[in-house]
Design an enzyme around this catalytic site. Structure first.
Site, PDB file in Angstrom:
ATOM      1  N   ARG A 425      -0.884 -10.831  -9.253  1.00 16.75           N
ATOM      2  CA  ARG A 425       0.085 -10.027  -8.485  1.00 16.75           C
ATOM      3  C   ARG A 425       1.177 -10.897  -7.865  1.00 16.75           C
ATOM      4  O   ARG A 425       0.950 -12.055  -7.504  1.00 16.75           O
ATOM      5  CB  ARG A 425      -0.669  -9.196  -7.444  1.00 16.75           C
ATOM      6  CG  ARG A 425      -1.570  -8.176  -8.135  1.00 16.75           C
ATOM      7  CD  ARG A 425      -2.248  -7.264  -7.185  1.00 16.75           C
ATOM      8  NE  ARG A 425      -1.324  -6.420  -6.458  1.00 16.75           N
ATOM      9  CZ  ARG A 425      -1.681  -5.622  -5.473  1.00 16.75           C
ATOM     10  NH1 ARG A 425      -2.949  -5.570  -5.106  1.00 16.75           N
ATOM     11  NH2 ARG A 425      -0.795  -4.872  -4.855  1.00 16.75           N
ATOM     12  N   GLN A 471       3.379  -4.610   3.412  1.00 16.61           N
ATOM     13  CA  GLN A 471       2.692  -5.906   3.345  1.00 16.61           C
ATOM     14  C   GLN A 471       3.662  -7.037   3.651  1.00 16.61           C
ATOM     15  O   GLN A 471       3.324  -7.980   4.369  1.00 16.61           O
ATOM     16  CB  GLN A 471       2.064  -6.091   1.961  1.00 16.61           C
ATOM     17  CG  GLN A 471       0.941  -5.101   1.709  1.00 16.61           C
ATOM     18  CD  GLN A 471       0.283  -5.268   0.359  1.00 16.61           C
ATOM     19  OE1 GLN A 471       0.719  -6.060  -0.466  1.00 16.61           O
ATOM     20  NE2 GLN A 471      -0.769  -4.506   0.127  1.00 16.61           N
ATOM     21  N   ASP A 619       0.129   4.733  -2.468  1.00 13.14           N
ATOM     22  CA  ASP A 619      -1.210   4.528  -3.040  1.00 13.14           C
ATOM     23  C   ASP A 619      -1.807   5.809  -3.617  1.00 13.14           C
ATOM     24  O   ASP A 619      -2.873   5.768  -4.232  1.00 13.14           O
ATOM     25  CB  ASP A 619      -2.152   3.981  -1.957  1.00 13.14           C
ATOM     26  CG  ASP A 619      -1.796   2.560  -1.566  1.00 13.14           C
ATOM     27  OD1 ASP A 619      -1.124   1.870  -2.368  1.00 13.14           O
ATOM     28  OD2 ASP A 619      -2.164   2.136  -0.453  1.00 13.14           O
TER      29      ASP A 619
HETATM   30  C1  S3P Z   1      -0.485  -1.736   2.373  1.00 15.38           C
HETATM   31  C2  S3P Z   1       0.795  -1.546   1.934  1.00 15.38           C
HETATM   32  C3  S3P Z   1       1.131  -1.005   0.629  1.00 15.38           C
HETATM   33  C4  S3P Z   1      -0.077  -0.337  -0.025  1.00 15.38           C
HETATM   34  C5  S3P Z   1      -1.331  -1.166   0.094  1.00 15.38           C
HETATM   35  C6  S3P Z   1      -1.665  -1.378   1.559  1.00 15.38           C
HETATM   36  C7  S3P Z   1      -0.710  -2.307   3.709  1.00 15.38           C
HETATM   37  O1  S3P Z   1       1.552  -2.065  -0.217  1.00 15.38           O
HETATM   38  O2  S3P Z   1       0.190  -0.097  -1.377  1.00 15.38           O
HETATM   39  O3  S3P Z   1      -2.421  -0.527  -0.530  1.00 15.38           O
HETATM   40  O4  S3P Z   1      -1.839  -2.231   4.215  1.00 15.38           O
HETATM   41  O5  S3P Z   1       0.239  -2.844   4.272  1.00 15.38           O
HETATM   42  P1  S3P Z   1       3.099  -2.554  -0.228  1.00 15.38           P
HETATM   43  O6  S3P Z   1       3.390  -3.063   1.094  1.00 15.38           O
HETATM   44  O7  S3P Z   1       3.135  -3.629  -1.268  1.00 15.38           O
HETATM   45  O8  S3P Z   1       3.878  -1.368  -0.597  1.00 15.38           O
END
Ligand code: S3P
Length: 738
Positions: A425, A471, A619
């Site tokens: 990833r 994230q 998600d």
């Molecule tokens: C999450 C943010 C999302 C989500 C992941 C959990 C988090 O990802 O898809 O399952 O806990 O901050 P992205 O920030 O890459 O969109």
């Protein structure tokens, strides 16, 4: 002063455990003064000659000099000596023990009053052998072994940190448990096996011609009876001290023996074979998972498949597992807070548990999870210790990205690794802005893990995120807690804001902005431990929302679901498709909005997904595609290229599976078009992606025949009791080993 390296240490009892503690400390901290007491003056002389201890004397004399007292004696003796130790120890001393039964010593500790309870941090190293006495002691007895701390409510987090640091300096992995759970677990895993070993030798001794029996006894007997060579006095102590818990597990064992005896009398080969094969499989798994020659974690159950038969309806009232995003964040912030953090509703899935393990490896004492409850004894913003090995983040992009932000600013280096999916990833999305802050991070050539981080001071930046990623935002906020000046992040569209909410919950001053799409923190403030109640995960609830929405006759209540406005795309989109969803009992729990959701079946129609809903349902698209397959007409999604870099390429994975089940799909680089129709049976692959696996399980409800889903082990990363709950509400699902 929470480091053992600065303390004078007294060991009371130089048997195998106490002697090994002394030898280990002598090696790890050669300049510490080590004091000892023992009933045998020869042992003390020997230890001095070996240069293992510096000084010995009476309990009164030695306690008067010690900052830390380690009582390494059998449980009943510890209980007998604690009052004397309490009388003579320094007012700011920290006292710990090594007993394999905690309820007993804790009862004495309570009798000694609050002052003693504050000082006494109980611990138990799960190490040792059938040998006993100082002569059997070795310096590396605790290397890579587990030590369980069972803190008392009155213990200061700083005292717990000292005891953690003590065992850590001996190479141990420090875990936390409640004393009640500790005694139950040890009764089953250690005390019962010892009892059985003593018992089998005792039975054989009492047989006629026992001499003959022993003469012919071969490896099996030696293997099984090894524990019967353990110190008899100590083990008698242990059973007396832990009589309640050992009594319970012994009852279960006796019942089991009765069933085996009946099966043998009835010559019931199948029964015996089943019991033995299950036991063999369990033990083989246990050995594979816990005693692997390399220290590389693997998924114990990745070869799991789901079989779902169509039909039935979805009914009942359930509460799904705790929110994954919030669970990760609660550990991270609790670990670096000052003081204690209590968490309820924690998700006991593999992803969140890997985060717990990572912080334990960095010297944080964490008790639990036990029934979704956890207590974290925060070490403060600068109290984390350098990890002694790579931190394994399993399947979790969230854990890896958030921890990279935090670790970039520490005073030590670290390495983050992940499973096959996580290792592919993209990490440049966090590495690039972190480097702008001054971070030193190495990735693989294509910007993928492992990440090698050299912690160093950071500077705040102003960052416009190119994608709406919680994230990335959270990673930078965590780095920003340590950075000089202000770290400010703007998002192109709203994405989940749990980090911002939780930072406020930990009393960290958040910058206030009039612009909704910007958040920021100034480095240099501290976090205070708090109480957290994790809502049920709306992303896990989504599978059941769709299940009820597509299955005629359904009426389902989902309780206590997190309905943070940055997460409710699934509710909005299902509503737009015509689903019958209502929210009730809306309330705020620990800064997060929650509600009960009722979903009843109503035919759905295809929709064009509005762009602004994409980050809010990021998600949930796999299961939404299942809803689309059951809807009348077409559902069109564009602008969702993020789905291609999740735990799998979710556009591809869902398209492949839906096509196998007879649904017409067209894919684009940034989306998909699904034409609703009849779902057929068949075998689909989840590509090791938990959400793809669960989505196809839900599709099975409306299929013409059985849907089999391969590669479902990773469901345990986010929703360990999915199969159980799905069965409970009416999904005809069976999980089995592939
Ligand atoms: C999450 C943010 C999302 C989500 C992941 C959990 C988090 O990802 O898809 O399952 O806990 O901050 P992205 O920030 O890459 O969109």
């Amino acid at each position: 002063m929470s480091d053992i390296a600065e303390k004078s240490i007294l060991i009371i009892g130089l048997g195998m455990i106490g002697g090994s503690v002394a030898r280990g400390l002598r090696k790890a901290l050669p300049h510490r003064v080590l004091l000892a007491c023992d009933k045998s003056s020869e042992t003390l002389e020997q230890a001095k000659q070996d240069k293992v201890i510096d000084e010995s004397g009476t309990i009164a004399a030695m306690c008067a000099k010690a900052d830390v007292v380690i009582v390494a004696l059998p449980p009943l003796t510890i209980a007998r000596l604690l009052p004397e130790i309490a009388l003579h120890c320094k007012s700011d001393a920290i006292i710990t023990d090594v007993a394999s039964v905690k309820s007993h010593v804790l009862a004495i500790s309570r009798e000694l009053g609050e002052d003693f309870q504050r000082k006494f941090v109980p611990a138990h190293p799960i190490a040792g052998s059938e040998k006993s006495g100082y002569d059997a002691s070795i310096s590396d007895l605790f290397t890579n072994r587990n030590v369980i701390i069972t803190p008392q409510s009155m213990n200061a987090p700083e005292s717990i940190a000292v005891i953690n640091s003590l065992w850590r300096s001996l190479g141990a992995n420090v875990l936390g448990m409640s004393s009640e759970r500790h005694d139950e677990v040890l009764a089953a895993t250690s005390h019962l096996p010892h009892l059985l070993a003593y018992a089998i030798v005792d039975v054989l001794v009492k047989q006629e011609q026992s001499e003959d029996i022993f003469r012919y006894a071969a490896g099996g007997f030696a293997d099984f009876s090894r524990l019967a060579s353990s110190d008899a006095r100590m083990w008698a102590d242990i059973f007396i001290a832990n009589s309640a818990a050992t009594g319970r597990v012994l009852d279960a064992y006796i019942e089991n023996l009765h069933s085996l005896k009946t099966a043998i009398e009835n010559k019931d080969h199948d029964y015996l074979k089943n019991v033995f094969s299950q036991a063999k499989q369990t033990r083989d798994n246990f050995i594979n998972t816990h005693f692997k020659p390399t220290n590389q974690e693997t998924m114990s159950n990745s070869k799991l498949k789901f079989c779902v038969d169509p039909g039935g309806s979805i009914e009942g009232t359930i509460r799904v597992a705790g929110d994954k995003s919030i669970s990760h964040r609660s550990i991270i912030l609790g670990a670096i807070a000052d003081g204690t953090t209590h968490i309820k509703g924690f998700l006991e899935g593999e992803d969140a548990l890997n985060t717990v393990a990572a912080f334990r490896e960095m010297g944080v004492t964490i008790v639990g999870p036990e029934n979704g409850e956890l207590t974290i004894y925060g070490v403060g913003k600068h109290g984390l210790k350098a990890p002694r090995k790579s931190l394994y983040m399993g399947n979790s992009g969230t854990a890896m990205r958030l921890l990279t932000g935090l670790l970039s600013a520490q005073s030590f280096s670290s390495e983050l690794t992940g499973d096959e999916s996580l290792s592919q990833r993209p990490m440049n999305r966090i590495v690039k802005p972190l480097r702008e802050m001054g971070a030193l991070i190495d990735t693989d050539t294509d910007g993928t893990p492992p990440l090698k981080i050299t912690g160093r001071p950071l500077k705040g930046i102003k960052y416009d995120m190119p994608m709406a990623s919680a994230q990335v935002k959270s990673c930078l906020l965590l780095a920003g807690l340590y950075a000089e000046g202000l770290t400010e992040i703007s998002e192109p569209a709203p994405c989940r804001d749990h980090t911002e909410r939780m930072l406020s919950g930990f009393s960290y001053p958040m910058k206030k902005y009039t612009d909704e799409g910007t958040c920021g923190v100034e480095g240099g403030h501290n976090l205070s431990g708090t109480e957290i109640e994790v809502p049920a995960d709306v992303s896990s609830a989504a599978f059941f929302m769709v299940a009820a929405a597509i299955t005629p006759g359904s009426d389902l209540m989902l309780e206590h679901v997190g309905i943070n406005p940055t997460r409710i795309g699934i509710v909005n989109l299902l509503g737009k498709m015509g689903a019958d969803i209502s929210l009730s009992n809306e309330r705020l729990v620990g800064g997060e909005p929650v509600a009960d959701l009722r979903i009843r079946y109503r035919p759905l129609k295809g929709i064009e997904v509005p762009m602004d809903q994409i980050p809010l349902a990021i998600d949930e698209f796999p299961v939404l595609f299942v809803a689309a397959a059951c809807a009348e007409g077409k559902t069109l999604l564009h602008g969702a290229e993020e789905l291609r870099v999740k735990e799998s390429d979710r556009i591809d994975a869902m398209a492949k599976g839906l096509e196998i089940l007879g649904i017409r799909v067209e894919t684009f680089p940034d989306g998909i078009c699904i034409t609703g129709g009849d779902i057929g049976g068949g075998c689909v692959d989840s590509f090791g992606d938990h959400r793809i696996a669960m989505s196809f399980a839900i599709a099975g409800l409306r299929a013409k025949s059985t849907v089999t889903i391969a590669n479902c082990g990773n469901v345990a990363t986010s929703f360990p009791d999915f199969v159980e709950l799905a069965s409970h509400v009416g999904v005809k699902i069976v999980a089995s080993v592939e």
